[in-house]
Design an enzyme around this catalytic site. Structure first.
Site, PDB file in Angstrom:
ATOM      1  N   GLU A   1       0.826  -1.214   0.000  1.00 26.59           N
ATOM      2  CA  GLU A   1       0.000   0.000   0.000  1.00 26.59           C
ATOM      3  C   GLU A   1       0.857   1.259   0.000  1.00 26.59           C
ATOM      4  OE1 GLU A   1      -2.965  -0.277   3.078  1.00 26.59           O
ATOM      5  OE2 GLU A   1      -3.931  -1.978   2.107  1.00 26.59           O
TER       6      GLU A   1
ATOM      7  N   GLU B   1      -3.817  -9.138   0.184  1.00 28.41           N
ATOM      8  CA  GLU B   1      -4.294  -8.915   1.557  1.00 28.41           C
ATOM      9  C   GLU B   1      -5.813  -8.925   1.515  1.00 28.41           C
ATOM     10  OE1 GLU B   1      -2.044  -5.964   3.771  1.00 28.41           O
ATOM     11  OE2 GLU B   1      -3.902  -5.349   4.749  1.00 28.41           O
TER      12      GLU B   1
END
Ligand code: GAL
Length: 819
Positions: free
Chosen positions: A433, A512
């Site tokens: 991220e 994820e």
């Protein structure tokens, strides 16, 4: 991977003479074997000080007020949970600070013509190392492994050497999530001859793999620290797991003086035994440098022979067989042991995951301890090895973005060099991220290309991904670069279905997923209306529970995620989805979502911080393993008349029938893509019984009884025999029971643990995300009926007795054999 030769622990030296002996023994052995390298653990007998010091590099520095300890060591976990600690909720409210380590040692005269290195597997963070007052360098990244050459600065024989390590974890927050502080991984002293296989100096690949044969390419980097060119023979011998020699290859090279020389060898193995997650078979490659017919250095690399492919239509194929990556994200802390690495504690984590059917680990969000990868090789896990949680743009004030510019190349190279021989590593992740995903210019693209070039220059055999939360090609600067050859989605489960249309021709992985929140043993009714995805940000995740518990029914999730069942239903449906890494396998220190003091550890785990499975563990077990499963919950101690939802996870059966005090409450069967069945029952105390059946025949029966008052304790150890190596641990599950031995599900009795014999209490825990008791203390309240004590051997053999006592309960004890 190095062959690590651990010496039996030697008691703390009392004098210089004893210290001398400590080194003379291994080194004189070594002489007999000519120049063959020695790798010894350098963990014992350090001195430690927390705070500012001056003149620490003076030989005469007085260590009187310093504490003696053995590594690995994490000082944060020894501290108090405190709202004021600058690490904040992300760092579990534990302290950081400035720490110093010192160690004195002797090196025998016989090592004068050798090279002596020190290898640190990881120091959190901003470490600087000095030997005899000379700075060897500093390393800001707290998760990376590094080596220093001590040779030019050493004293030999009676000359005392001293190492100083400064560790600066003052400025926080600097990591997501709990980092720990100190020399929290292992340290090794490596002694080689003047000509040796360089650090991380082999790279072994298997370009052709099938059942009839495998081609093995062996690249070797030889370092010659003499001034002369030297003809040497490089010999690589491959042994199978039973020690039988299966291939040997020799080459002659001229090892250049004061430099490195590279060589590539090729050999074959016929009918190779392939590595897979269910049969993680490893070969050992022994590389020798032979000079004048004598082995001069020996270097061991373990490899697994396997082929794999990510495919846009079929997902993931291992040795030609389609399998789903049923993985979890794993943060590096070990619960009450903190970040201090412990091989057995890592192995226990993997054993619990394996029993659930998990076959993959994502090392969030940093390079892991080398032991984790060794275990994944051996136990059969597919690892996504992650490098960074941020690049140039920060996530927390003092994090690695401050060092990225200067260090990213070195850190990434070192990670790939260290890890590229591991059979378990299948995916490189260059980031999680990363903020640059959202860059409107090409800054994200540029860095993504640079990082993937670094990886590809060292390893072309694995795909590169980045765990992305922006799944739009046009606006994601990293995706747009085209540098990734595996598209990794963080969350966005709804978007999985349209992946092939959105990314035609691309391979997919759920880097994820899930982000469901659960507290082991806590249940809010009704089970299905607490918080269902999708939900609004402001919904109460914890249902107003004063103790900050979340419900253990799989119905609570963070707004960016989904439930376990919701995600798995999608992943299992589409073949092109190669799998997922669930956030997370275990609860971890930090990120108590949402942040609310005193909660300090996460709720995301399928397994709690103490290692006790939450109920949803059995949903995965029923889906991911061949084990026959019937798991019913919740417990059966409620107020009379309350409506209770009873859930059952099961497999290998057509139906489950539930009985309360002998009366049937009906038969349920999973329909469509259901993953559990449910009964809404008006509570009355007694016995709840579930029976699963196939073709009318009973498969399994489960019984839960209403318990009486807490009366006793039952202790059970995961291992009753442990090694006398001052590292091995036994995990003691502690259960509160009533007078008839039934578990008391909400018991919170305070347990006092004590140990006699050759062991200590290394930590205690109960899985309660908001318990403020010290994790190093010997007192621990049970939480929802359970707690844990971790008992560590001291280094001596003998019988160790663990006792658990609690006011008003009959105490319990058990014996562990230390040998
Ligand atoms: C992700 C992030 C993780 C963790 C997780 C919680 O966005 O990558 O570090 O915060 O969310 O769900």
């Amino acid at each position: 991977m190095k062959e690590r030769l651990l010496l039996k622990p030697i008691p703390a030296p009392l004098s210089a003479a004893l210290m001398f002996l400590f080194f003379i023994i291994p080194f004189s052995n070594l002489q007999a074997q000519s120049e063959i390298r020695q790798i010894i653990s350098f963990n014992k007998d350090w001195k430690f000080y927390l705070g500012q010091v001056v003149n620490v590099n003076d030989e005469s520095f007085d260590e009187k007020n310093w504490r003696r300890l053995d590594l690995p060591h994490d000082w944060s976990i020894e501290g108090k949970f405190d709202k004021k600690n600058p690490a904040g909720a992300g760092g579990a409210f534990l302290p950081g600070g400035l720490g110093w380590y010192r160690k004195s040692f002797f090196i025998p005269e016989s090592s004068k013509n050798k090279n002596v290195f020190i290898d640190f597997d990881g120091v959190y963070r901003k470490s600087e190392v000095w030997i005899n007052g000379h700075s060897l360098g500093m390393r800001p990244n707290g998760y990376i492994s590094f080596r220093y050459d001590l040779t030019p600065y050493l004293k030999y024989g009676n000359g005392k050497n001293f190492l100083v390590v400064k560790v600066d974890n003052t400025h926080q927050p600097n990591s997501r999530w709990y980092s720990g502080s100190g020399i929290y991984r292992n340290v090794w002293l490596v002694t080689t001859g003047k000509i040796f296989v360089d650090h991380w100096g082999t790279y072994i690949t298997t370009p052709v793999v099938n059942n009839s044969g495998a081609a093995i390419d062996i690249y070797i980097k030889v370092k010659n620290t003499t001034t002369n060119i030297k003809p040497v023979v490089l010999s690589s011998t491959i042994f199978d797991a039973s020690g039988v020699k299966v291939a040997k290859v020799l080459s002659e090279i001229n090892a250049r003086g004061n430099g490195t020389t590279e060589n590539s060898q090729t050999t074959q193995i016929s009918k190779p035994h392939l590595w897979s997650v269910s049969d993680p078979y490893l070969y050992k490659v022994v590389t020798q440098i032979i000079i004048d017919d004598k082995p001069f250095d020996e270097y061991v690399t373990r490899i697994g022979i396997r082929s794999f492919k990510f495919d846009r239509d079929q997902g993931f194929l291992l040795n030609g067989n389609k399998i789903k990556i049923n993985g979890v994200c794993d943060h590096h802390d070990l619960g009450c042991l903190g970040a201090a690495v412990n091989k057995r504690a890592l192995e226990r984590k993997l054993e619990i995951l394996k029993a659930m059917g998990c076959n993959g680990i994502r090392t969030t969000h940093n390079p892991p301890a080398p032991e984790l990868l060794d275990l994944c090789d051996k136990m059969g896990f597919i690892v996504m090895d992650e490098a960074f949680d941020m690049w140039k743009q920060e996530k927390t004030l003092y994090d690695y973005h401050l060092n990225f510019e200067t260090w990213h190349k070195k850190d990434l190279e070192d990670q790939v060099l260290r890890d590229r021989n591991h059979a378990s590593v299948f995916i490189w992740s260059i980031g999680n991220e990363i903020q640059e995903e959202w860059a409107t210019d090409n800054s994200g693209s540029k860095i993504a290309m640079e990082l993937s070039d670094i990886v590809r220059s060292l390893d072309m055999t694995r795909p590169i991904t980045s765990a992305l939360n922006n799944h739009d090609w046009n606006s994601n600067s990293i995706l747009r670069s085209g540098a990734l050859n595996l598209v990794g989605y963080n969350y966005d489960q709804k978007g999985f279905a349209s992946f092939p249309q959105k990314f035609p021709g691309k391979n997919f992985i759920g880097t994820e997923t899930v982000a469901a929140l659960e507290t082991r043993g806590h249940y809010d009714m009704p089970s299905d209306s607490i918080r269902l995805w999708p939900a609004k940000d402001d919904e109460p995740l914890r249902n107003g529970n004063k103790d900050l518990s979340c419900s253990s029914y799989d119905a609570v999730s963070a707004p960016w995620g989904s439930t376990h069942e919701g995600t798995w239903k999608i992943i299992k449906k589409y073949p092109y989805l190669s799998g997922q890494f669930i956030w997370t396998g275990f609860d971890y220190l930090g990120e108590p979502t949402p942040y609310e003091w005193p909660a300090h550890s996460s709720y995301f785990g399928i397994i709690d911080l103490a290692g006790f499975p939450k109920d949803v563990y059995y949903m995965y077990q029923s889906e991911w393993t061949d084990k026959t499963v019937l798991h019913i919950f919740p417990h059966w101690n409620w107020k009379k008349g309350k409506k209770i939802d009873v859930w059952a996870y099961y497999n290998h059966a057509d139906e489950v029938e539930l009985f309360l005090n002998g009366k049937s409450l009906g038969i349920r069967s999973k329909k469509g893509d259901d993953l559990h069945v449910m009964w809404r029952v008006v509570f009355e105390p007694g016995t709840l019984k579930a029976v699963s059946r196939k073709n009318g025949k009973t498969v399994l029966t489960r019984i839960i009884k209403t318990s009486g008052k807490a009366a006793g304790i039952i202790l059970s150890a995961d291992r009753n025999v442990i090694q006398a190596d001052a590292s091995d641990v036994s995990f003691i599950k502690t259960m509160i029971v009533d007078a008839s031995g039934n578990p008391v599900p909400e018991a919170d009795n305070l347990i006092k643990f004590s140990v006699s014999g050759p062991g200590t209490i290394a930590g205690t825990d109960n899985g309660n995300e908001a318990d403020l008791e010290s994790m190093k203390g010997s007192d621990r309240r049970a939480f929802n009926g359970l707690c844990l004590a971790v008992i560590q051997s001291k280094g001596k053999a003998g019988n160790l007795k663990v006792t658990a006592a609690s006011k008003g309960l009959s105490s319990a004890s058990l014996t562990i054999i230390v040998k």
